[in-house]
Design a protein around this motif. Structure first.
Motif, PDB file in Angstrom:
ATOM      1  N   TRP A  73      43.906  36.507  41.206  1.00 48.35           N
ATOM      2  CA  TRP A  73      43.132  37.645  40.724  1.00 48.35           C
ATOM      3  C   TRP A  73      42.238  37.270  39.541  1.00 48.35           C
ATOM      4  O   TRP A  73      41.340  38.021  39.174  1.00 48.35           O
ATOM      5  CB  TRP A  73      44.054  38.797  40.331  1.00 48.35           C
ATOM      6  N   MET A  74      42.479  36.124  38.915  1.00 46.89           N
ATOM      7  CA  MET A  74      41.634  35.654  37.824  1.00 46.89           C
ATOM      8  C   MET A  74      40.410  34.890  38.334  1.00 46.89           C
ATOM      9  O   MET A  74      39.533  34.541  37.551  1.00 46.89           O
ATOM     10  CB  MET A  74      42.441  34.747  36.897  1.00 46.89           C
ATOM     11  N   CYS A  75      40.377  34.621  39.629  1.00 49.86           N
ATOM     12  CA  CYS A  75      39.269  33.865  40.222  1.00 49.86           C
ATOM     13  C   CYS A  75      38.123  34.801  40.607  1.00 49.86           C
ATOM     14  O   CYS A  75      38.352  35.952  40.991  1.00 49.86           O
ATOM     15  CB  CYS A  75      39.745  33.124  41.475  1.00 49.86           C
ATOM     16  N   PRO A  76      36.882  34.343  40.524  1.00 49.15           N
ATOM     17  CA  PRO A  76      35.752  35.151  41.003  1.00 49.15           C
ATOM     18  C   PRO A  76      35.879  35.374  42.513  1.00 49.15           C
ATOM     19  O   PRO A  76      36.274  34.460  43.252  1.00 49.15           O
ATOM     20  CB  PRO A  76      34.530  34.279  40.680  1.00 49.15           C
ATOM     21  N   TYR A  77      35.555  36.571  42.961  1.00 48.48           N
ATOM     22  CA  TYR A  77      35.581  36.865  44.393  1.00 48.48           C
ATOM     23  C   TYR A  77      34.667  38.048  44.674  1.00 48.48           C
ATOM     24  O   TYR A  77      34.224  38.751  43.771  1.00 48.48           O
ATOM     25  CB  TYR A  77      37.007  37.181  44.858  1.00 48.48           C
ATOM     26  N   LYS A  78      34.376  38.254  45.954  1.00 51.81           N
ATOM     27  CA  LYS A  78      33.553  39.387  46.374  1.00 51.81           C
ATOM     28  C   LYS A  78      34.422  40.425  47.061  1.00 51.81           C
ATOM     29  O   LYS A  78      35.387  40.091  47.748  1.00 51.81           O
ATOM     30  CB  LYS A  78      32.457  38.926  47.341  1.00 51.81           C
ATOM     31  N   ASN A  79      34.067  41.699  46.861  1.00 51.51           N
ATOM     32  CA  ASN A  79      34.739  42.758  47.601  1.00 51.51           C
ATOM     33  C   ASN A  79      34.253  42.750  49.045  1.00 51.51           C
ATOM     34  O   ASN A  79      33.178  42.247  49.368  1.00 51.51           O
ATOM     35  CB  ASN A  79      34.463  44.123  46.960  1.00 51.51           C
ATOM     36  N   ILE A  80      35.036  43.328  49.910  1.00 48.53           N
ATOM     37  CA  ILE A  80      34.783  43.276  51.341  1.00 48.53           C
ATOM     38  C   ILE A  80      34.094  44.548  51.828  1.00 48.53           C
ATOM     39  O   ILE A  80      34.436  45.657  51.421  1.00 48.53           O
ATOM     40  CB  ILE A  80      36.109  43.089  52.108  1.00 48.53           C
ATOM     41  N   THR A  81      33.128  44.373  52.720  1.00 47.91           N
ATOM     42  CA  THR A  81      32.595  45.496  53.493  1.00 47.91           C
ATOM     43  C   THR A  81      33.037  45.290  54.938  1.00 47.91           C
ATOM     44  O   THR A  81      33.481  44.200  55.311  1.00 47.91           O
ATOM     45  CB  THR A  81      31.064  45.564  53.421  1.00 47.91           C
ATOM     46  N   ALA A  82      32.907  46.322  55.745  1.00 52.88           N
ATOM     47  CA  ALA A  82      33.392  46.259  57.126  1.00 52.88           C
ATOM     48  C   ALA A  82      32.710  45.151  57.924  1.00 52.88           C
ATOM     49  O   ALA A  82      33.290  44.599  58.863  1.00 52.88           O
ATOM     50  CB  ALA A  82      33.166  47.612  57.811  1.00 52.88           C
ATOM     51  N   GLU A  83      31.482  44.801  57.553  1.00 52.95           N
ATOM     52  CA  GLU A  83      30.735  43.792  58.297  1.00 52.95           C
ATOM     53  C   GLU A  83      31.045  42.375  57.840  1.00 52.95           C
ATOM     54  O   GLU A  83      30.726  41.409  58.518  1.00 52.95           O
ATOM     55  CB  GLU A  83      29.226  44.040  58.168  1.00 52.95           C
TER      56      GLU A  83
END
Length: 497
Positions: free
Chosen positions: A169-179
């Protein structure tokens, strides 16, 4: 070589002095020197370093061989007081793996478990997960749902860990969209795990293949010598078999057997363990609860515990939102419940009712069971042993496929129901997966990987009889099959006028 003595700063003084005195007496050959890690590498070979020249000692003047002192993860701690001091991650877990330290990565967000998309998934990010769970660095960062597809939300995409983070959770990441991502892209890991030698104290004998047989344990007797013995089969279930198969290194448990008279090929006859109860997560049977002294009513060898292991397994999960969306209460007349009573789908008080007058109050709902594992789920009994139920006009391939329990706030069961698998089939499947099982015309029953079996709310026995339950808040629990997970949530039964 550690010319600066930096490794000693991270060890206890006693440890350093002990090693220094020991190594001074040894003719130690230094193979590597000038190691300069940043701390984000997944293994030592990835760090900048220099190899020693043959018969040369000048590069390590004033130094000594490097020394490290490692802290074991919580799973490997035997001292209970130390276990309390080590923080265990509660928002990251591995699911679906057959071995310790491997599985599909799942993370907890807003009280809901979800998976991680495999876009940009690499060893650095996988190692952060492994360390967070108390293992070593990652051996493999697996993509493409290699250890089975998850169900529900996908919480993270394009995770970019540097490698020194304490949590994913401390790492950079992107949130998900359905596509963005599908469960066919779920990320998984295989972590480096210390060799424990646990497989040396267990074996199985008498089976037709090396994946099945009677379980035998190697334990010390009163004289301190090691001897092989049997496990009492009275409390033996799939959970205990799961731990046994894991300890043996044989994958998943297909079945846990309480009688093994047909595998009687060993000269080992004495029971050495009884009352074994595992959660299914333990590394070894010795980590499970058991009787201090052997107490087994059926002590003959033919009642010893056995297992059938498999490299792959089904993994059945409940579609919880569907249960919540379809649940309702029905007052059903007794004259419409004769078949249900015959199949024991009503509470015990129904036997004292004034049939066919009156009614039973039923909590009804739909239940959808998905197979997200790596093998089809099939009834253990062949078609020749299925039981015909004339009242409903169908065959039962399993006695009970799903249990439905209503619990109060203290966890005490106040009502229960069950569903026999009269028709276990592929109701529908995800895109690209074909149906394989259909009940019509006495067909094969089962659930294909990537498919689900739907029991609609209007089918007999798809309920809990709550006629005797007082109004209030309760916990509705669904347990099904061999590997279906349990899910709890609150429902309210209103007071009637």
């Amino acid at each position: 070589c550690d010319p600066s003595g930096s490794s000693q700063k991270h060890s206890s003084r006693r440890l350093s002095e002990t090693f220094k005195l020991y190594l001074q007496r040894q003719k130690t050959q230094i193979l590597v020197h000038s190691v300069s890690c940043t701390g984000t590498e997944v293994h030592l070979a990835a760090c900048p370093l220099e190899y020693s020249k043959p018969n040369s000692t000048s590069f390590c003047l004033g130094g000594m061989p490097a020394v490290v002192s490692c802290m074991p993860g919580p799973l490997f701690l035997q001292n209970s007081s130390l276990k309390k001091k080590v923080k265990v991650s509660t928002n990251v877990r591995l699911k679906g793996g057959s071995k310790l330290g491997e599985g599909r990565v799942e993370v907890l967000k807003d009280r809901d478990w979800g998976t991680v998309c495999d876009d940009r998934w690499n060893l650095q990010s996988a190692s952060v997960v492994c360390r967070e769970l108390g293992f070593g660095t990652a051996k493999e960062a697996l993509t493409g749902a290699r250890i089975g597809q998850g169900i529900g939300p996908i919480h993270m995409n394009e995770v970019k860990c540097v490698g020194h983070e304490r949590s994913i959770w401390m790492c950079p990441y992107k949130n998900i969209t359905a596509e963005d991502c599908q469960h066919t892209e779920d990320a998984a890991v295989r972590c480096n795990v210390p060799y424990m030698g646990l497989e040396n104290s267990i074996r199985i004998t008498g089976g037709r293949t090396h994946y099945e047989g009677r379980v035998e344990l190697l334990i010390p007797d009163s004289n301190g010598t090691q001897r092989w013995g049997l496990i009492c089969g009275e409390t033996w279930t799939t959970k205990e078999a799961t731990v046994a198969c894991r300890q043996l290194g044989l994958g998943y448990a297909n079945q846990g057997l309480q009688e093994t008279w047909y595998w009687d090929s060993s000269n080992v006859t004495q029971m050495v363990l009884s009352g074994v109860r595992c959660t299914g997560e333990e590394m070894s049977l010795s980590h499970c609860q058991h009787h201090k002294t052997v107490s087994c009513q059926k002590s003959a060898a033919k009642f010893a515990a056995g297992v059938i292991c498999s490299e792959t397994a089904s993994d059945l999960v409940l579609n919880a939102p569907l249960v919540q969306q379809t649940v309702y209460i029905e007052d059903r007349p007794l004259h419409m419940l004769y078949c249900a009573a015959e199949e024991d789908c009503l509470s015990k008080s129904a036997a004292k009712a004034n049939w066919p007058y009156g009614h039973r109050r039923l909590l009804r709902f739909s239940s959808e069971i998905r197979n997200i594992g790596r093998a089809d789920f099939k009834p253990k009994a062949g078609r020749h042993s299925w039981v015909w139920h004339a009242c409903h006009g169908h065959y039962h391939s399993m006695d009970i496929f799903t249990h439905y329990d209503l619990l109060n706030a203290n966890g005490t069961k106040v009502a229960e129901g069950h569903k026999a698998s009269f028709c276990l089939e592929d109701t529908d499947c995800q895109e690209g997966v074909s149906k394989r099982y259909e009940c019509a015309n006495f067909g094969e029953q089962g659930i294909t990987v990537g498919c689900w079996d739907l029991y609609r709310h209007d089918i007999d026995c798809q309920w809990i009889d709550i006629t005797d339950v007082k109004p209030g808040n309760y916990i509705f629990q669904v347990r099904g099959g061999v590997l279906v997970r349990t899910l709890d949530f609150l429902i309210y039964r209103p007071q009637t006028s």
